[in-house]
Motif scaffolding. Structure first.
Motif, PDB file in Angstrom:
ATOM      1  N   ALA A 377      36.067  41.880  28.572  1.00  0.00           N
ATOM      2  CA  ALA A 377      34.195  42.760  28.924  1.00  0.00           C
ATOM      3  C   ALA A 377      34.677  43.977  27.747  1.00  0.00           C
ATOM      4  N   MET A 378      33.526  44.749  26.674  1.00  0.00           N
ATOM      5  CA  MET A 378      33.794  45.942  26.567  1.00  0.00           C
ATOM      6  C   MET A 378      35.155  46.753  26.622  1.00  0.00           C
ATOM      7  N   THR A 379      35.747  46.700  26.557  1.00  0.00           N
ATOM      8  CA  THR A 379      36.877  48.070  26.832  1.00  0.00           C
ATOM      9  C   THR A 379      36.416  49.772  26.434  1.00  0.00           C
ATOM     10  N   GLY A 380      36.174  49.149  24.496  1.00  0.00           N
ATOM     11  CA  GLY A 380      35.946  50.210  23.911  1.00  0.00           C
ATOM     12  C   GLY A 380      37.153  50.718  23.779  1.00  0.00           C
ATOM     13  N   GLY A 381      38.063  50.058  23.723  1.00  0.00           N
ATOM     14  CA  GLY A 381      38.710  50.268  22.966  1.00  0.00           C
ATOM     15  C   GLY A 381      40.086  51.279  23.802  1.00  0.00           C
ATOM     16  N   LEU A 382      39.448  51.380  24.940  1.00  0.00           N
ATOM     17  CA  LEU A 382      40.366  52.417  26.303  1.00  0.00           C
ATOM     18  C   LEU A 382      41.568  51.624  26.262  1.00  0.00           C
ATOM     19  N   VAL A 383      41.409  50.507  26.460  1.00  0.00           N
ATOM     20  CA  VAL A 383      42.972  49.688  26.797  1.00  0.00           C
ATOM     21  C   VAL A 383      43.109  48.680  25.318  1.00  0.00           C
ATOM     22  N   GLN A 384      44.872  49.016  24.951  1.00  0.00           N
ATOM     23  CA  GLN A 384      45.743  48.730  23.472  1.00  0.00           C
ATOM     24  C   GLN A 384      45.266  47.564  23.171  1.00  0.00           C
ATOM     25  N   GLU A 385      44.728  46.723  23.849  1.00  0.00           N
ATOM     26  CA  GLU A 385      45.023  44.984  24.409  1.00  0.00           C
ATOM     27  C   GLU A 385      43.329  44.914  23.812  1.00  0.00           C
ATOM     28  N   PHE A 386      43.276  44.274  22.282  1.00  0.00           N
ATOM     29  CA  PHE A 386      41.338  43.982  22.371  1.00  0.00           C
ATOM     30  C   PHE A 386      41.750  42.446  21.637  1.00  0.00           C
ATOM     31  N   GLN A 387      41.021  42.259  22.598  1.00  0.00           N
ATOM     32  CA  GLN A 387      40.472  40.965  22.762  1.00  0.00           C
ATOM     33  C   GLN A 387      39.344  39.852  21.437  1.00  0.00           C
ATOM     34  N   HIS A 388      39.225  39.964  20.959  1.00  0.00           N
ATOM     35  CA  HIS A 388      37.627  39.647  19.704  1.00  0.00           C
ATOM     36  C   HIS A 388      37.009  38.112  20.661  1.00  0.00           C
ATOM     37  N   THR A 389      36.109  38.218  20.756  1.00  0.00           N
ATOM     38  CA  THR A 389      35.202  37.094  21.449  1.00  0.00           C
ATOM     39  C   THR A 389      34.872  36.510  20.749  1.00  0.00           C
ATOM     40  N   VAL A 390      34.627  36.185  19.212  1.00  0.00           N
ATOM     41  CA  VAL A 390      33.892  35.820  18.149  1.00  0.00           C
ATOM     42  C   VAL A 390      34.633  35.338  17.468  1.00  0.00           C
ATOM     43  N   LEU A 391      34.621  35.880  16.594  1.00  0.00           N
ATOM     44  CA  LEU A 391      35.713  36.081  15.395  1.00  0.00           C
ATOM     45  C   LEU A 391      37.725  35.886  15.559  1.00  0.00           C
ATOM     46  N   PRO A 392      38.008  34.997  15.093  1.00  0.00           N
ATOM     47  CA  PRO A 392      39.623  35.063  15.239  1.00  0.00           C
ATOM     48  C   PRO A 392      40.655  36.204  15.412  1.00  0.00           C
ATOM     49  N   SER A 393      41.373  35.644  16.707  1.00  0.00           N
ATOM     50  CA  SER A 393      42.434  37.448  17.220  1.00  0.00           C
ATOM     51  C   SER A 393      43.091  37.558  15.587  1.00  0.00           C
ATOM     52  N   VAL A 394      43.683  39.174  16.195  1.00  0.00           N
ATOM     53  CA  VAL A 394      44.353  39.415  14.976  1.00  0.00           C
ATOM     54  C   VAL A 394      45.963  39.913  14.830  1.00  0.00           C
ATOM     55  N   THR A 395      46.954  38.692  14.338  1.00  0.00           N
ATOM     56  CA  THR A 395      48.262  38.559  14.147  1.00  0.00           C
ATOM     57  C   THR A 395      48.339  39.773  13.549  1.00  0.00           C
ATOM     58  N   PRO A 396      50.163  40.856  13.836  1.00  0.00           N
ATOM     59  CA  PRO A 396      50.459  41.688  13.402  1.00  0.00           C
ATOM     60  C   PRO A 396      51.165  40.823  12.045  1.00  0.00           C
ATOM     61  N   PHE A 397      51.541  39.579  12.161  1.00  0.00           N
ATOM     62  CA  PHE A 397      51.663  39.594  10.629  1.00  0.00           C
ATOM     63  C   PHE A 397      50.836  39.222   9.725  1.00  0.00           C
ATOM     64  N   ALA A 398      49.599  38.564  10.242  1.00  0.00           N
ATOM     65  CA  ALA A 398      47.958  38.927   9.469  1.00  0.00           C
ATOM     66  C   ALA A 398      47.888  40.024   9.301  1.00  0.00           C
ATOM     67  N   THR A 399      48.238  41.118  10.040  1.00  0.00           N
ATOM     68  CA  THR A 399      47.526  42.357   9.091  1.00  0.00           C
ATOM     69  C   THR A 399      48.653  42.185   8.235  1.00  0.00           C
ATOM     70  N   LEU A 400      50.164  42.353   7.960  1.00  0.00           N
ATOM     71  CA  LEU A 400      51.260  42.477   7.546  1.00  0.00           C
ATOM     72  C   LEU A 400      50.848  41.925   6.132  1.00  0.00           C
ATOM     73  N   ILE A 401      50.292  40.301   6.220  1.00  0.00           N
ATOM     74  CA  ILE A 401      49.591  39.995   4.665  1.00  0.00           C
ATOM     75  C   ILE A 401      48.802  40.603   3.915  1.00  0.00           C
ATOM     76  N   CYS A 402      48.145  41.201   4.964  1.00  0.00           N
ATOM     77  CA  CYS A 402      46.706  41.467   4.166  1.00  0.00           C
ATOM     78  C   CYS A 402      47.066  42.706   3.843  1.00  0.00           C
ATOM     79  N   THR A 403      48.139  43.432   3.874  1.00  0.00           N
ATOM     80  CA  THR A 403      48.667  44.477   3.745  1.00  0.00           C
ATOM     81  C   THR A 403      48.438  44.739   2.277  1.00  0.00           C
ATOM     82  N   VAL A 404      50.237  43.913   2.390  1.00  0.00           N
ATOM     83  CA  VAL A 404      50.562  43.594   0.967  1.00  0.00           C
ATOM     84  C   VAL A 404      49.758  42.754   0.022  1.00  0.00           C
TER      85      VAL A 404
END
Lengths: 588, 569
Positions: A377-404
């Motif tokens: 449900a659209m919580t508008g970021g009020l909840v810290q955990e954000f579930q993606h519905t269509v696109l794949p969810s992002v893991t911390p490791f993925a963000t690390l790779i992207c950053t590097v």
């Protein structure tokens, strides 16, 4: 004669601290490094003349201009004092939970032995900064007890007596002295090639205003409440030291900074590579490429020693106590979500928005199964955990790779096409921006990490000035949701207007000859921020959507700002990468 | 502009127009003290319900228990404002609230009551509770604000029930009205005035504008204490601006608006009158001058008629408004104002010795005598420069000697001083600092200590940095060249003049700083509870007398410049 002296004193201001002779000799010792080589060739004797003509000379006007151009004259104390008074006026304003966070840390470090610091968890705001910051709070707490001993009781959650507020606010204002000193050092690094013009049109003056009166820093530190001022002071000081070719000092300062607040690790690659490339290797080949034989073991040993010493001082006690894993788990909490409660305007905000849009479209045209999407449900970021519905969810490791991956090109550029300190600064900004774009759980405040160093470049060249205008305006605008209380609304809007109008007008006069700084699209984008703000703050609360979709303003502003910041990031990257190519062509 | 918004919440402790409170002070104090002993049933609401309005006119500030130890006192003071927001039943507030409530009440009255009854005591309009006592333009302004308030939240201006209404959004609204008025009238006037300054560089113009806009007194009173002084001052400034561009008719219209916004603007009226009259004389009273005089007279009458149109139907209306505007029964002075009468009362209790009628005559005589020289000079030799200086010295004479002066009236002197800050930066800065300092007791009551310190230091910094005031203390810079030449023959020891003046300034600054610190941090001795306010007002009064002398000297010895001007003309 009278007009001469008056001119001189009006430039030097009331303080009249800087003696022209001292300023002049300072210039001789450390010529501004931005254009050091060119100046050295062209004006070999100019500095010598300055030194010869001491303060006694009657030609007051020239001397005063030279003094104000060679260093920061008497206007600087006035500017710094003025902004400090403004900060004092902000004392009674709203403060966020960060205020309680720091009060809690004061209590923890005051009452508990070092071994308990990273275990104490009475408050939900546990100590999650590196040890130096804890020691800093410990030192502050010894002053705090004279203001109100009650604030040092760990159980006094959300305690905010007036004395507590006054103490905490004043501690931020006073520690900002380091920031002021750092700005002063940075101003000295900016060359004064526009000597003889009006004071208000000097790059140095503009830079001092842009840094000291920076809107973001003012509201984050002095309204929202944090101690970014002296931390950025440390960073700017280390940058200034690198510009002044005092590399070891710069490295030490940065190491200390890392142990104050670990978010600065994002820009560590720039420091590491620059020091290795331009300090440990003492020479280049004729075509500018690396000369392996010039590697200096002494220098790298010194650097290593400094870094190890600082780290030992900071982490040593906790390693001895065997608490390192606990400390690290506190410093890097990956339990938090991809985005902060309010989406920082970065790549992930766009990603989330696209995901939402796809979900809504999919539901409408029956591509998606509504039952599967219950949880998201659209919580508008009020909840810290954000579930993606269509696109794949992002893991911390993925963000690390992207950053590097996003940081790598800039680092390569720094290694293969060294351009001295300016190249380093570009790389630092790119590192900060890239990590802001792709980092895990990024705060919107982190944009300051890019904005402040970019101020240094913005007064140097027109293209950086235009970038700076886009980045600061959108970045600062994205800070607005930090202050959501009604009494702060006029303050934030007026301060923002003040800063934005000043930065636009001063940079435009600075680069008058270079034509317009922004193209029509950029101007359109920036002016659209005004209706957006009016919609978010005034129209929306009065409209019926307020109850149904309360998150719309936050979503809109974060996505809109994300566009601008992404654009600025891309533009900066392109300009850095292409510039190096042209430089090489010229060299060939 | 900015500090104004960061000032704490509006004052609520100081009724602006004391009205009948002197009569009932003691009775009320006893009454409230009794209630204080039974705190269980004492609530502000109860107090308001129990006490009829005419008896509740006591400013509660004096009742505030002075319990906190001195060490904490300055913290308490600083926090006053922010606490008001948190605790609406703060000790000083219930019976009468303050200027904030007065302004809100006027919105309520003007919105709900027909215009004929605005100035009359009726069942819906209790004049004892903040009755309208400003001229019609203020009332119209309140009406305008009331319409906006009604759009946002009708509770804010509901008749009777909204008394003492306070909430965060309402505070924001009220502050916004002041800020918007400031933005529409005062700030453009200042900027235009600085743009039209002659023979000055851009840098000087910018710094003049900055200094004028940063003048702490106006910011603190309008945006901290809560009043709309910037409107009337702004209109007066527009008047000066028009006159300096030779648009005499527009100038007199603007000044009429100023008078019709606040009757205190009459402090400025004589210089305006004398300047215009002198100008007519200069053109010849039979030819062009007469035409100009008639034109101006017609314009003024028309402007007044426009403002008073709704009240012009009956003579009784006009008389009642005038009675409300000039209440003679309030006494020679109020509270601790830094004028001559209040300072003299330390030695002689004039209020008790003389009858009110004699007091009125005495103050009138002194005021008249002190402003006579400047006015005569201005009428005989009308010049723009003389006009500005005469504005200062006349307003200062009024402030020092006239009847029923408030401490806030010093703003009327400060405005013309701001206008000459680029000519005599040193003296102007000094005066503006003293004028802010003279309002210190009021500001402390409002919990504006922090804002006072911050804005004053900022102002001093800006003035020092942009005008380098310490270098401009020579006789020439102080516009005293001709005076000093004529007097040095008699008093040769005054030769090292600049150094002397500079030292005087430093001593005065130190004295003001020490007194500010003491009144903020120390409790006064038991026997002399008003020690600090009194010393603040006496010290400021001595300063003002010195300034009055100085400005009169500048005006009277101004022959050289006016002759030069004639030559250039």
């Amino acid at each position: 004669m009278r007009s001469d002296t008056s001119e001189r004193f009006s430039l030097a201001g009331g303080g009249y601290v800087m003696c022209p002779a001292i300023q002049a000799s300072a210039c001789v010792r450390r010529p501004p490094p931005f254009e050091r080589s060119r100046r050295a060739h062209r004006f070999p004797s100019a500095h010598a003349q300055w030194r010869l003509s001491g303060p006694v000379r009657a030609g007051g006007r020239d001397m005063a201009v030279a003094a104000a151009g060679g260093g920061s004259g008497g206007w600087f104390p006035a500017l710094a004092f003025g902004v400090s008074l403004l900060k004092c006026l902000l004392i009674p304003t709203y403060h966020s939970t960060d205020f309680e966070v720091h009060r809690n840390w004061l209590a923890i470090t005051h009452n508990l032995p070092v071994s308990q610091w990273y275990y104490e968890a009475t408050s939900e705001w546990t100590l999650d900064y590196p040890p130096f910051f804890a020691w800093f709070e410990c030192a502050l707490s010894h002053v705090a007890k004279y203001f109100d001993p009650e604030m040092l009781v760990i159980q006094n959650l959300y305690y905010a007596s007036y004395a507590t507020v006054l103490f905490q606010r004043l501690s931020v204002i006073l520690t900002d002295t380091l920031f002021i000193y750092a700005v002063r050092e940075c101003c000295r690094c900016v060359n004064g090639k526009r000597i003889g013009k009006d004071l208000l049109e000097k790059p140095m003056f503009v830079l001092a205003v842009l840094l000291l009166w920076n809107f973001g820093l003012l509201i984050v530190d002095h309204i929202h409440f944090q101690y970014n001022g002296f931390l950025f002071g440390l960073m700017l000081l280390s940058v200034a030291r690198l510009f002044q070719e005092r590399h070891l000092e710069g490295a030490a300062l940065f190491a200390v900074l890392l142990h104050f607040k670990h978010i600065y690790i994002y820009v560590a690659p720039a420091y590491g590579v620059y020091l290795l490339r331009s300090y440990c290797f003492t020479g280049n080949k004729a075509d500018g490429s690396l000369k392996w034989s010039s590697f200096s073991f002494l220098r790298i040993t010194l650097l290593g020693l400094i870094v190890c010493l600082v780290s030992a001082l900071s982490l040593g006690p906790f390693i001895v106590l065997g608490q390192l894993p606990q400390l690290i788990s506190r410093l890097f909490p990956f339990k938090r979500g991809l985005c902060h409660a309010y989406w920082a305007p970065n790549f992930w905000a766009l990603y989330n928005a696209v995901d939402k849009a796809l979900a809504v479209i999919g539901l409408k045209y029956k591509f998606l199964d509504p039952e599967k999407m219950q949880k998201a449900a659209m919580t508008g970021g009020l909840v810290q955990e954000f579930q993606h519905t269509v696109l794949p969810s992002v893991t911390p490791f993925a963000t690390l790779i992207c950053t590097v991956v996003s940081i790598l090109p800039s680092v390569f550029c720094l290694w293969f096409k060294p351009q001295g300190p300016r190249g380093f600064l570009q790389c630092l900004i790119l590192c900060a921006l890239s990590s802001f774009m792709f980092g895990w759980h990024v705060h919107e405040k982190a944009i300051l990490l890019a904005i402040l160093p970019l101020s240094l470049l913005s007064v140097q060249r027109a293209k950086y000035a235009s970038l700076y205008l886009i980045l600061t305006t959108t970045g600062h605008f994205s800070l607005f949701p930090l202050l959501f209380t009604a009494p702060e609304l006029p303050i934030k809007i007026l301060l923002m207007l003040l800063f934005t109008v000043y930065s636009f007008s001063s940079l435009r006069t600075l680069f008058r000859k270079n034509g317009p700084l922004l193209n029509w699209l950029e101007i359109l984008y920036l002016t659209a921020l005004v209706p957006l703000e009016i919609f978010c703050e005034i129209v929306f609360p009065l409209s019926p959507w307020k109850l149904k979709l309360p998150f719309i303003p936050l979503l809109l502003s974060s996505v809109y700002c994300a566009l601008g910041i992404t654009y600025a990031w891309l533009k900066l990257y392109v300009s850095v990468l292409t510039e190096s190519a042209t430089v090489r062509q010229k060299a060939e | 502009m900015l500090p104004s918004l960061t000032c704490p919440s509006p004052t609520a402790t100081e009724p602006r127009s004391g009205g009948p409170r002197l009569l009932h002070e003691n009775a009320l104090r006893d009454d409230l003290n009794k209630r204080r002993q039974t705190p269980a049933n004492y609530t502000p609401d109860a107090a308001r319900r129990l006490l009829p309005p005419y008896r509740t006119a006591q400013p509660g500030a004096r009742l505030r228990a002075r319990a906190p130890p001195p060490a904490r006192k300055w913290l308490e003071r600083g926090s006053g404002g922010s606490r008001c927001a948190l605790a609406p039943q703060g000790a000083g507030k219930p019976p009468m609230y303050g200027d904030y409530e007065a302004q809100r009440h006027w919105q309520e009255v003007t919105y709900n009551i027909p215009i004929k009854q605005w100035y009359f005591n009726t069942s819906d309009n209790n004049l004892q509770y903040w009755g309208l006592d400003y001229p019609p333009l203020t009332a119209y302004h309140s009406l305008l604000c009331a319409y906006v308030a009604n759009l946002i939240n009708p509770d804010w201006i509901a008749l009777h029930t909204s008394r003492g209404y306070e909430s965060q959004p309402h505070k924001l609204f009220m502050r916004a009205t002041v800020f918007i008025a400031d933005l529409l009238v005062y700030i453009p006037a200042v900027i235009m005035y600085c743009c039209y300054l002659k023979e000055t560089s851009t840098k000087k113009k910018v710094s003049t504008a900055l200094c004028v806009l940063l003048y702490p007194g106006l910011i603190l009173i309008d945006h901290g204490h809560f009043q709309y002084n910037s409107v009337s001052l702004g209109f007066a400034l527009w008047g000066v601006l028009f006159l300096s561009n030779n648009w005499d008719l527009l100038g007199s219209v603007a000044f009429c608006l100023a008078i019709n916004y606040k009757q205190m603007e009459l402090y400025h009226s004589l210089p305006f009158f004398c300047y215009l009259l002198g100008k007519c004389f200069k053109r010849g009273l039979t030819g062009k001058g007469l035409v100009l005089l008639i034109k101006i007279a017609v314009t003024v009458v028309a402007a007044f008629a426009m403002c008073w149109l709704p009240f012009c139907t009956e003579a009784e209306q006009i008389l009642q408004v005038l009675r409300r505007l000039f209440p003679i029964d309030r006494g020679l002075f109020e509270d601790k104002v830094a004028n001559v009468w209040c300072s003299l009362s330390v030695l002689i209790k004039i209020k008790n010795i003389l009858s009110p009628q004699t007091q009125l005559k005495l103050s009138f005589a002194f005021t008249f005598l002190s402003l006579l020289p400047a006015c005569i000079k201005l009428t005989l030799q009308p010049s723009l420069r003389g006009f500005k200086f005469a504005l200062v010295s006349c307003a200062l004479s009024f402030f020092l000697f006239s009847f029923q002066v408030h401490e806030k009236s010093v703003l009327l002197v400060s405005l013309p001083v701001c206008l000459i800050i680029n000519e005599i930066p040193f003296m102007a800065t000094w005066f503006l600092l003293v004028s802010t300092f003279s309002m210190l007791p009021l500001l402390l009551k409002d919990g504006l200590l922090l804002a006072y310190t911050g804005t004053t230091l900022a102002f001093l910094t800006v003035c020092t940095a942009s005008f380098s005031i310490f270098e401009k203390t020579s006789a020439e810079d102080l516009q005293l060249k001709s005076f000093s030449l004529s007097i040095w023959g008699y008093i040769p020891w005054l030769k090292p003049f600049p150094k002397f003046v500079k030292n005087l300034f430093l001593i005065s600054i130190t004295l003001m700083g020490v007194l500010s610190l003491m009144s903020a941090m120390l409790n006064p001795p038991q026997r002399l509870p008003d020690l600090f306010p009194i010393s603040v007002s006496v010290v400021s009064c001595l300063h003002f007398l010195f300034f009055l002398m100085y400005f009169n000297i500048v005006v009277l010895w101004d022959s050289r410049n006016s002759r030069n001007q004639k030559k250039t003309n």
